[in-house]
Design an enzyme around this catalytic site. Sequence first.
Site, mmCIF file in Angstrom:
data_model
loop_
_atom_site.group_PDB
_atom_site.id
_atom_site.type_symbol
_atom_site.label_atom_id
_atom_site.label_comp_id
_atom_site.label_asym_id
_atom_site.label_seq_id
_atom_site.Cartn_x
_atom_site.Cartn_y
_atom_site.Cartn_z
ATOM 1 N N HIS A 89 0.857 -1.184 0.000
ATOM 2 C CA HIS A 89 0.000 0.000 0.000
ATOM 3 C C HIS A 89 0.891 1.232 0.000
ATOM 4 C CE1 HIS A 89 -3.964 1.727 0.732
ATOM 5 N NE2 HIS A 89 -3.323 2.671 1.366
ATOM 6 N N PHE A 90 0.742 2.060 -0.993
ATOM 7 C CA PHE A 90 1.684 3.164 -1.147
ATOM 8 C C PHE A 90 1.008 4.515 -1.244
ATOM 9 C CE2 PHE A 90 3.649 -0.605 -2.913
ATOM 10 C CZ PHE A 90 4.840 -0.630 -2.224
#
Lengths: 126, 177
Positions: free
Chosen positions: B34-35
């Site tokens: 998750h960025f």
Amino acid sequence: MASYDDVFEKVQTVLEDALGVDKEEVTAEATLVGDLGAESIDFLDIVFRLEKAFNIKIQQSELFPDNVLTDPQYVQEGKVTDAGMAELRQRLPHTNLDAFDADRTVDSFPNVFTVDAIVKFVQSKL
Amino acid sequence: MRWIWIDRILELKRGAKLVALKNISAAEDVLHDHFAPAPGSAESAPQPPRPLMPHSLIIEGMAQTAGILVGHAGDFKEKVILAKIGKAVFDVAVQPRPGFTIRHSAEMVRYDASGASTSGVTELIDPATGEARKLADIELMFSHIDSNRSGLKFPKENFVFTEQFMHLIRNVEKLED
């Protein structure tokens, strides 16, 4: 007693917040389940929000009776009996049950909970 | 992986308030799927994306914080289930990255036999400076499922408040009972 319109306006806001619907959708005739998409847990939320908005105390069963439709004395073969109708009328004096009386199937019971019924219930508590 | 999204309980005031901390660590696998959007403008060189704690898990952290507050109010006799996220508004400019600490402060709005509602503020603390920035406002609703209206039956044992939560409770740092 607070006027119908004043109570209606606040109930509208409560239902907008609780159900994520638009103000225009919250008409007096709208049903909570069928038209506004309420699910069972939303009823608890609505009770909480009404209490806060109007500074009143509500037993959840006052507004949404919880044990009539599961009682075999009041329901037979999926339909509410005469005794069940009498019990519902006594428990829900603020709700118009005439249309439901003609049908009486348990599945259509959620349709009795209209915005109008909520407004009248709140008025009776103020 | 253990499903526990708070690390410490700092403060517990019975039926009123609970404050919990969660340290975000780069060792948590979930961050690496998750960025954050890569910072910089169209003119600047592309930046590598940065791992970020998902907002959904931050809501879960608040749900655990507020859920313990609700459970404690009923001496953990009730099975307290998250029923509804009434509101979860995040400031996307505040990025929950590894090395930062999340602080959840949950307050009881209403409690009765059928359930409870809570409101809470989640902040992101920079341990390097001590600065705290508001990350989210989160309002939740909980159901005491044994008194639910659907008539469903649930197991007798309290499967909500397992040992991992009770361990946190036993180590509350400031308790007002």
